[in-house]
Design a protein around this motif. Structure first.
Motif, PDB file in Angstrom:
ATOM      1  N   GLU A  85       0.827  -1.211   0.000  1.00  0.00           N
ATOM      2  CA  GLU A  85       0.000   0.000   0.000  1.00  0.00           C
ATOM      3  C   GLU A  85       0.861   1.261   0.000  1.00  0.00           C
ATOM      4  O   GLU A  85       0.549   2.238  -0.689  1.00  0.00           O
ATOM      5  N   LEU A  86       1.951   1.246   0.750  1.00  0.00           N
ATOM      6  CA  LEU A  86       2.847   2.391   0.800  1.00  0.00           C
ATOM      7  C   LEU A  86       3.474   2.643  -0.563  1.00  0.00           C
ATOM      8  O   LEU A  86       3.517   3.783  -1.048  1.00  0.00           O
ATOM      9  N   ILE A  87       3.920   1.595  -1.226  1.00  0.00           N
ATOM     10  CA  ILE A  87       4.512   1.739  -2.561  1.00  0.00           C
ATOM     11  C   ILE A  87       3.494   2.308  -3.535  1.00  0.00           C
ATOM     12  O   ILE A  87       3.799   3.211  -4.318  1.00  0.00           O
ATOM     13  N   GLU A  88       2.258   1.817  -3.491  1.00  0.00           N
ATOM     14  CA  GLU A  88       1.220   2.324  -4.395  1.00  0.00           C
ATOM     15  C   GLU A  88       0.941   3.800  -4.149  1.00  0.00           C
ATOM     16  O   GLU A  88       0.806   4.582  -5.082  1.00  0.00           O
ATOM     17  N   ASN A 116       9.995   8.890 -13.260  1.00  0.00           N
ATOM     18  CA  ASN A 116      11.227   8.129 -13.080  1.00  0.00           C
ATOM     19  C   ASN A 116      11.227   7.378 -11.744  1.00  0.00           C
ATOM     20  O   ASN A 116      11.525   6.188 -11.685  1.00  0.00           O
ATOM     21  N   ILE A 117      10.886   8.074 -10.697  1.00  0.00           N
ATOM     22  CA  ILE A 117      10.853   7.456  -9.368  1.00  0.00           C
ATOM     23  C   ILE A 117       9.699   6.466  -9.279  1.00  0.00           C
ATOM     24  O   ILE A 117       9.822   5.399  -8.678  1.00  0.00           O
ATOM     25  N   SER A 158       7.685   0.901  -8.798  1.00  0.00           N
ATOM     26  CA  SER A 158       6.999  -0.249  -9.384  1.00  0.00           C
ATOM     27  C   SER A 158       7.903  -1.476  -9.373  1.00  0.00           C
ATOM     28  O   SER A 158       7.474  -2.582  -9.054  1.00  0.00           O
ATOM     29  N   ARG A 159       9.177  -1.257  -9.707  1.00  0.00           N
ATOM     30  CA  ARG A 159      10.138  -2.360  -9.687  1.00  0.00           C
ATOM     31  C   ARG A 159      10.291  -2.914  -8.272  1.00  0.00           C
ATOM     32  O   ARG A 159      10.279  -4.122  -8.056  1.00  0.00           O
ATOM     33  N   LEU A 160      10.396  -2.025  -7.302  1.00  0.00           N
ATOM     34  CA  LEU A 160      10.515  -2.471  -5.909  1.00  0.00           C
ATOM     35  C   LEU A 160       9.248  -3.181  -5.444  1.00  0.00           C
ATOM     36  O   LEU A 160       9.311  -4.154  -4.694  1.00  0.00           O
ATOM     37  N   GLY A 161       8.094  -2.677  -5.897  1.00  0.00           N
ATOM     38  CA  GLY A 161       6.829  -3.310  -5.532  1.00  0.00           C
ATOM     39  C   GLY A 161       6.742  -4.720  -6.082  1.00  0.00           C
ATOM     40  O   GLY A 161       6.273  -5.634  -5.405  1.00  0.00           O
ATOM     41  N   THR A 162       7.225  -4.912  -7.305  1.00  0.00           N
ATOM     42  CA  THR A 162       7.237  -6.246  -7.904  1.00  0.00           C
ATOM     43  C   THR A 162       8.168  -7.157  -7.118  1.00  0.00           C
ATOM     44  O   THR A 162       7.831  -8.309  -6.851  1.00  0.00           O
TER      45      THR A 162
END
Length: 55
Positions: A27-30, A39-40, A45-49
């Motif tokens: 939820e925090l990443i979203e 860019n960030i 998104s990459r970290l969320g995956t």
């Protein structure tokens, strides 16, 4: 008399190992992706995956 502690719906849940609970991390990443630059946001998104991969 016991003091009632209200649970804060905005509070993050931390695991015993000191890491953020998986649901709260997702939820925090979203939320961050919605307010950060493109860019960030793509890095988030990459970290969320990566966080979705279970050991």
């Amino acid at each position: 008399m016991k003091k009632k502690i209200d649970s804060n719906p905005r509070a993050l849940k931390w695991e015993q190992n000191g890491e953020l609970a998986h649901k709260d991390l997702s939820e925090l990443i979203e939320r961050l992706k919605n307010v950060e630059s493109e860019n960030i946001s793509s890095e988030l998104s990459r970290l969320g995956t990566k966080s979705d991969i279970k050991d």
